[in-house]
Every structure is written in structure tokens, then in C-alpha cells.
Design a protein around this motif. Structure first.
Motif, mmCIF file in Angstrom:
data_model
loop_
_atom_site.group_PDB
_atom_site.id
_atom_site.type_symbol
_atom_site.label_atom_id
_atom_site.label_comp_id
_atom_site.label_asym_id
_atom_site.label_seq_id
_atom_site.Cartn_x
_atom_site.Cartn_y
_atom_site.Cartn_z
ATOM 1 N N ALA A 140 0.835 -1.212 0.000
ATOM 2 C CA ALA A 140 0.000 0.000 0.000
ATOM 3 C C ALA A 140 0.866 1.259 0.000
ATOM 4 O O ALA A 140 0.561 2.239 -0.695
ATOM 5 N N LEU A 141 1.958 1.235 0.761
ATOM 6 C CA LEU A 141 2.870 2.383 0.815
ATOM 7 C C LEU A 141 3.604 2.568 -0.512
ATOM 8 O O LEU A 141 3.803 3.699 -0.973
ATOM 9 N N ARG A 142 4.000 1.473 -1.119
ATOM 10 C CA ARG A 142 4.670 1.566 -2.424
ATOM 11 C C ARG A 142 3.741 2.199 -3.446
ATOM 12 O O ARG A 142 4.155 3.047 -4.253
ATOM 13 N N GLU A 143 2.471 1.820 -3.399
ATOM 14 C CA GLU A 143 1.486 2.395 -4.323
ATOM 15 C C GLU A 143 1.313 3.890 -4.043
ATOM 16 O O GLU A 143 1.192 4.694 -4.982
ATOM 17 N N ASP A 144 1.300 4.282 -2.773
ATOM 18 C CA ASP A 144 1.209 5.706 -2.411
ATOM 19 C C ASP A 144 2.355 6.496 -3.023
ATOM 20 O O ASP A 144 2.160 7.596 -3.569
ATOM 21 N N ILE A 145 3.566 5.959 -2.907
ATOM 22 C CA ILE A 145 4.748 6.660 -3.413
ATOM 23 C C ILE A 145 4.689 6.780 -4.930
ATOM 24 O O ILE A 145 4.937 7.855 -5.495
ATOM 25 N N ARG A 146 4.326 5.700 -5.604
ATOM 26 C CA ARG A 146 4.227 5.735 -7.066
ATOM 27 C C ARG A 146 3.165 6.733 -7.525
ATOM 28 O O ARG A 146 3.391 7.502 -8.469
ATOM 29 N N ARG A 147 2.014 6.713 -6.855
ATOM 30 C CA ARG A 147 0.917 7.612 -7.236
ATOM 31 C C ARG A 147 1.297 9.072 -7.003
ATOM 32 O O ARG A 147 1.068 9.934 -7.869
ATOM 33 N N PHE A 148 1.901 9.361 -5.836
ATOM 34 C CA PHE A 148 2.296 10.737 -5.525
ATOM 35 C C PHE A 148 3.312 11.242 -6.551
ATOM 36 O O PHE A 148 3.224 12.377 -7.028
ATOM 37 N N LYS A 149 4.269 10.402 -6.874
ATOM 38 C CA LYS A 149 5.317 10.791 -7.829
ATOM 39 C C LYS A 149 4.717 11.101 -9.201
ATOM 40 O O LYS A 149 5.069 12.114 -9.835
ATOM 41 N N LYS A 150 3.784 10.270 -9.637
ATOM 42 C CA LYS A 150 3.164 10.465 -10.951
ATOM 43 C C LYS A 150 2.248 11.682 -10.968
ATOM 44 O O LYS A 150 2.319 12.512 -11.886
ATOM 45 N N GLU A 151 1.387 11.797 -9.959
ATOM 46 C CA GLU A 151 0.405 12.889 -9.934
ATOM 47 C C GLU A 151 1.067 14.256 -9.820
ATOM 48 O O GLU A 151 0.518 15.258 -10.294
ATOM 49 N N ASN A 152 2.257 14.307 -9.180
ATOM 50 C CA ASN A 152 2.936 15.587 -8.987
ATOM 51 C C ASN A 152 4.116 15.785 -9.935
ATOM 52 O O ASN A 152 4.870 16.750 -9.788
ATOM 53 N N ASP A 153 4.241 14.857 -10.885
ATOM 54 C CA ASP A 153 5.286 14.957 -11.904
ATOM 55 C C ASP A 153 6.673 15.135 -11.270
ATOM 56 O O ASP A 153 7.461 15.990 -11.690
ATOM 57 N N CYS A 154 6.954 14.328 -10.257
ATOM 58 C CA CYS A 154 8.233 14.426 -9.546
ATOM 59 C C CYS A 154 9.300 13.584 -10.238
ATOM 60 O O CYS A 154 9.033 12.467 -10.689
ATOM 61 N N ASP A 155 10.492 14.118 -10.302
ATOM 62 C CA ASP A 155 11.623 13.357 -10.837
ATOM 63 C C ASP A 155 12.192 12.427 -9.775
ATOM 64 O O ASP A 155 12.693 11.349 -10.090
ATOM 65 N N ARG A 156 12.127 12.893 -8.494
ATOM 66 C CA ARG A 156 12.744 12.152 -7.401
ATOM 67 C C ARG A 156 11.867 12.283 -6.159
ATOM 68 O O ARG A 156 11.111 13.246 -6.027
ATOM 69 N N ILE A 157 12.005 11.305 -5.269
ATOM 70 C CA ILE A 157 11.267 11.319 -4.007
ATOM 71 C C ILE A 157 12.252 11.104 -2.859
ATOM 72 O O ILE A 157 13.194 10.309 -2.979
ATOM 73 N N VAL A 158 12.038 11.805 -1.761
ATOM 74 C CA VAL A 158 12.718 11.520 -0.497
ATOM 75 C C VAL A 158 11.637 11.292 0.547
ATOM 76 O O VAL A 158 10.675 12.069 0.630
ATOM 77 N N VAL A 159 11.761 10.224 1.320
ATOM 78 C CA VAL A 159 10.807 9.940 2.393
ATOM 79 C C VAL A 159 11.500 10.201 3.730
ATOM 80 O O VAL A 159 12.608 9.702 3.975
ATOM 81 N N ILE A 160 10.852 10.988 4.580
ATOM 82 C CA ILE A 160 11.438 11.328 5.877
ATOM 83 C C ILE A 160 10.433 11.071 6.990
ATOM 84 O O ILE A 160 9.265 11.476 6.901
ATOM 85 N N TRP A 161 10.872 10.380 8.021
ATOM 86 C CA TRP A 161 10.024 10.101 9.182
ATOM 87 C C TRP A 161 10.084 11.287 10.141
ATOM 88 O O TRP A 161 11.128 11.592 10.713
ATOM 89 N N ALA A 162 8.937 11.955 10.303
ATOM 90 C CA ALA A 162 8.812 13.055 11.260
ATOM 91 C C ALA A 162 7.620 12.769 12.166
ATOM 92 O O ALA A 162 6.941 13.687 12.625
ATOM 93 N N ALA A 163 7.381 11.492 12.401
ATOM 94 C CA ALA A 163 6.261 11.058 13.233
ATOM 95 C C ALA A 163 6.757 10.714 14.631
ATOM 96 O O ALA A 163 7.932 10.904 14.969
ATOM 97 N N SER A 164 5.873 10.162 15.427
ATOM 98 C CA SER A 164 6.182 9.880 16.824
ATOM 99 C C SER A 164 7.163 8.723 16.984
ATOM 100 O O SER A 164 7.366 7.910 16.073
ATOM 101 N N THR A 165 7.758 8.654 18.160
ATOM 102 C CA THR A 165 8.674 7.580 18.516
ATOM 103 C C THR A 165 7.894 6.295 18.784
ATOM 104 O O THR A 165 6.934 6.292 19.552
ATOM 105 N N GLU A 166 8.310 5.223 18.142
ATOM 106 C CA GLU A 166 7.681 3.931 18.393
ATOM 107 C C GLU A 166 8.267 3.289 19.649
ATOM 108 O O GLU A 166 9.310 3.710 20.150
ATOM 109 N N ILE A 167 7.603 2.253 20.134
ATOM 110 C CA ILE A 167 8.173 1.505 21.255
ATOM 111 C C ILE A 167 9.486 0.878 20.799
ATOM 112 O O ILE A 167 9.717 0.663 19.611
ATOM 113 N N TYR A 168 10.340 0.591 21.748
ATOM 114 C CA TYR A 168 11.672 0.092 21.428
ATOM 115 C C TYR A 168 11.610 -1.306 20.815
ATOM 116 O O TYR A 168 10.966 -2.210 21.353
#
Length: 430
Positions: A140-168
């Protein structure tokens, strides 16, 4: 130096205080309504050449960085609020700094997050993917990345985690020790040892997108992800944005060490009231952060090098959730040192900082420099980005010691920029 051509898609995991402060700041800067203060890529200058050929240049004059005008933003979040609503809710920025880019922020709506509540039990959002297995999460995440890249005509993508800390999640060699073992556990739906963040990283790398871990999660700090990064020829970086107290610690501890003063103890405590503070109020999540924050000092002031000075000091770190402060974090440090003939002294530091104001420029720098590294053919762990990170990744399987000394990290950063710009790396790390 020409800038990088083409659109750069920046996909943030988490659309909370840090991400919206970062995105809003970039949008405002593009309009000439704000300054990207705190960003090394926008302000810092590095010496290149020597003698009569010496000159000091901005990063973008040495290497082809992506332009802020070419950045396109996307996000995942467990809460459905768009970037405008989230920025207002975060109460980091004032209305005068949000309203001029309101329409652009309204257009950034978070995709459903890949989420498992046992990894962040204090979050109760319902904007989550209906995935029965970890493999389904990945696809599902791979599909999100492909769709976002295509819909926004992006040449490149960077994914950055800026969410909460998970349990250890401790490193388990049987699952995390190799890519084959990881993929076997993924297919077996091992929800105890494969965190949702690992699904994001795995999906990003398979889609040819560098991945940056901005929390202390184990995520990419495992041999399986190192192997995948090598296989896909993608950069990875992590872990945990170095913003307030650890920035102070990584800069101040070298003063003690360089001056050959002794250390009896270092007590650090924080109060903060944002979403990150809420999550860290859960002991299992705090332990992940604690491991990250404790690692800084121990690699700077080492008993192996100076047993008379650092053989037996006490290091304690605490984080306290205090809602009235919101994003305005306060860090207290009590440092017990000793000097000539063992006589004791104390140092007190009280840093009243703004968590997201310090984190936003780090996000910008990490995104731009990781994208640069990918275009320059650098892959695997990007140690030169340790300057921006609280618990730098390192090859612990081979006994590598991470560099936490701020000024040694700065040398690593400068030399990497020089090398990628075709200049000689001319400063030793000793």
C-alpha cells in the motif's frame, strides 16, 4: 553551480508540528516572506581550496542542491487534518506566518497511515490503512509513493520520518540480521519485530527513494536495511533529529573533554507538551528515546581514553510530558565536574527552546543533502549527516563507534560536501 533540475517530492511520515512547521517555512521562504534561519544548506559557508585559491562558498555554490521552488510536499498521518489545520492545531507558528500560504497548506491532505497502535498506544487517530498484514502495508505504501510521484510529476522522491517515537524494538539477528531474514519475517507477518516504520523504509527503498529516520526508532539501523540500501543503491540516514538538549550536549561535552576536566555526573531532564511528549509519556516509547539520548555522551567522554577523568560518571536522562508548554520544550542539565586535585564544580544549563523551530531546518537540510547524495551515487548509511542526528547510525556489527562529537561531525559534513563538489577533503578527524 547549477541547481538540481526537476521536481523533488518530499513525503513526510507524520503531518504534525515538525512537518507543518517545515513545510510552512519553505512555502513562506519561497514567497520571500520568511528566512530559513537555522538551515546549514541555506546559510553556512565552507572553505574550499587553500592558500591564494582559498574561498568560502555556500553549499549550493559547491554542489547542485535542489531548489526550494522545486519541492512538492506530501504526507501520511493517523489524523486526517490537512497541513493548514494541523499547523494551526500545533500552535507553533502564528497566524501571520501561516495565512499567506493557507491555500497551499489546505491542498496537502495526509494519506492514510500504515499504523499499529501497539507501537504508539497514545495515538488514537482513525486515518489508517486497513491492512491485515505487514506485507499489505508495504504494498500500500509503495502504491502511495508511485501515485504521488506520478500525480505531482516528480523526478525524485525523499521519504522522511517526522512522526512519533515507536516503542523500542531491539535488534534481533534472526529477523533483522539480513534482508532475506527480514523479508521472510515480513511475509510471516511478524508484527512483534517488524514495526510500521520498517514498512515505510522498506517501501521507500524499493521505490528508489532515500529514507531518513527522524526519530530514535530502530527502523533503518539494522543490517537488513543496510543490505537493502546497498542493493537498491539508495542513501539512508538516521536516527533522531538533534534539536535541543542533545545538540547542547554534543557541543558542550567536547569542552569538558578538550579542557581535560573530570566528570562525576550529568543529569538531563526535559518538559514538553506536544504530540511527541504525549507519546513519550508512555514508558515503552520513552525507552526508545532514552537509548538514543544516552548514547551521545558515552562516545565523547570515554574512560578508555581518560580513565582518571571519565571512569565512573553517572548519566541520567528524563522526559516529562507537560501539556501547558506545548511545543516550547525546556531542557535542564546539571553537570557535576571536577578539576585540579579533584575539587568539584557544577555547570547548569537551562535551554528554553522551540522543538519544531529547531527541527524544521534539520528536515530541510537532511532532505536536500540526502537527495544530493542519491544523485551523486552515494548509497547506504550516510555518516556525513551525523551532524543533524542524535544517535548516528554506525556498523555496530564490526564494532564501529559512532561519532557524536559535534565538531568532528561538522568536519565530516564539510568534507562530504567538498568531495561531492569535486574538491579535496582537507580536514582530518582525529
Amino acid at each position: 553551480m547549477e541547481q538540481a533540475k526537476g521536481k523533488l517530492g518530499v513525503m513526510c511520515v507524520g503531518l504534525g508540528a515538525v512537518s507543518t512547521t517545515f513545510i510552512t517555512g519553505v512555502l513562506m521562504t519561497r514567497k520571500g516572506l520568511a528566512k530559513p534561519v537555522g538551515s546549514m544548506t541555506q546559510y553556512d559557508k565552507i572553505r574550499v581550496g587553500r592558500g591564494k585559491d582559498k574561498k568560502y562558498l555556500h553549499y549550493g555554490e559547491i554542489v547542485p542542491l535542489a531548489s526550494l521552488d522545486d519541492m512538492v510536499f506530501g504526507a501520511w498521518d493517523v489524523y486526517p487534518a490537512n497541513a493548514y489545520e494541523s499547523a494551526v492545531e500545533a500552535e507553533v507558528l502564528k497566524a501571520k506566518d501561516i495565512e499567506p500560504v493557507r491555500d497551499e497548506l489546505l491542498a496537502i491532505r495526509p494519506m492514510k497511515a500504515a499504523f499499529d497502535r501497539k507501537y504508539a498506544s497514545r495515538l488514537d487517530g482513525d486515518n489508517v490503512k486497513d491492512c491485515a498484514t505487514r506485507r499489505e502495508m508495504v504494498e500500500a505504501l509503495r502504491e502511495d509513493i508511485r501515485r504521488f510521484k506520478k500525480e505531482n510529476d516528480c523526478d525524485r522522491i525523499v521519504v522522511i520520518w517526522a512522526a512519533s517515537t515507536e516503542i523500542y524494538v531491539p535488534v534481533d539477528e534472526t529477523v533483522h540480521g539480513s534482508l532475506a531474514a527480514f523479508e521472510k519475517a515480513l511475509d510471516a507477518n511478524d508484527t512483534d519485530r517488524i514495526a510500521p516504520s520498517m514498512c515505510y523504509a522498506y517501501a521507500a527503498l524499493l521505490e528508489g527513494a532515500p529514507f531518513i529516520m527522524g526519530a530514535p526508532n530502530t527502523t533503518v539501523d539494522i543490517p537488513a536495511m543496510w543490505e537493502l540500501a546497498e542493493k537498491t543503491k539508495m542513501p539512508i540516514a538516521g536516527k533522531d533529529f538533534k534539536t535541543g538538549q542533545t545538540l547542547v550536549k554534543s557541543g558542550f561535552a567536547p569542552i569538558i573533554g578538550t579542557r581535560c576536566l573530570g566528570l562525576n555526573g550529568w543529569f538531563s531532564t526535559n518538559i514538553l507538551g506536544n504530540r511527541d511528549g504525549l507519546v513519550l509519556d508512555e514508558p515503552a516509547n520513552f525507552h526508545t528515546k532514552e537509548v538514543s539520548k544516552l548514547s551521545t555522551l558515552e562516545s565523547i567522554l570515554t574512560p578508555e581514553e581518560q580513565p582518571d577523568l571519565y571512569a565512573d560518571y553517572y548519566h541520567k536522562v528524563r522526559i516529562n510530558y507537560y501539556p501547558p508548554r506545548g511545543d516550547n520544550k525546556e531542557g535542564w542539565d546539571n553537570i557535576d565536574i571536577f578539576g585540579w586535585m579533584g575539587y568539584p564544580m557544577q555547570i547548569k544549563i537551562n535551554f528554553l527552546c522551540r522543538d519544531s523551530i529547531l527541527a524544521a531546518p534539520l528536515v530541510l537540510d537532511l532532505v536536500l543533502l540526502t537527495d544530493l547524495a542519491a544523485r551523486k551515487g552515494r548509497f547506504g548509511t550516510q555518516r556525513f549527516l551525523s551532524f543533524f542526528l542524535k544517535s548516528p547510525m554506525h556498523n555496530y556489527e564490526e564494532g564501529e563507534i559512532p561519532v557524536n562529537h559535534l565538531f568532528k561531525q561538522y568536519v565530516m559534513l564539510k568534507n562530504a560536501i567538498r568531495e561531492m563538489g569535486g574538491y579535496e577533503a582537507d580536514e582530518e578527524i582525529d
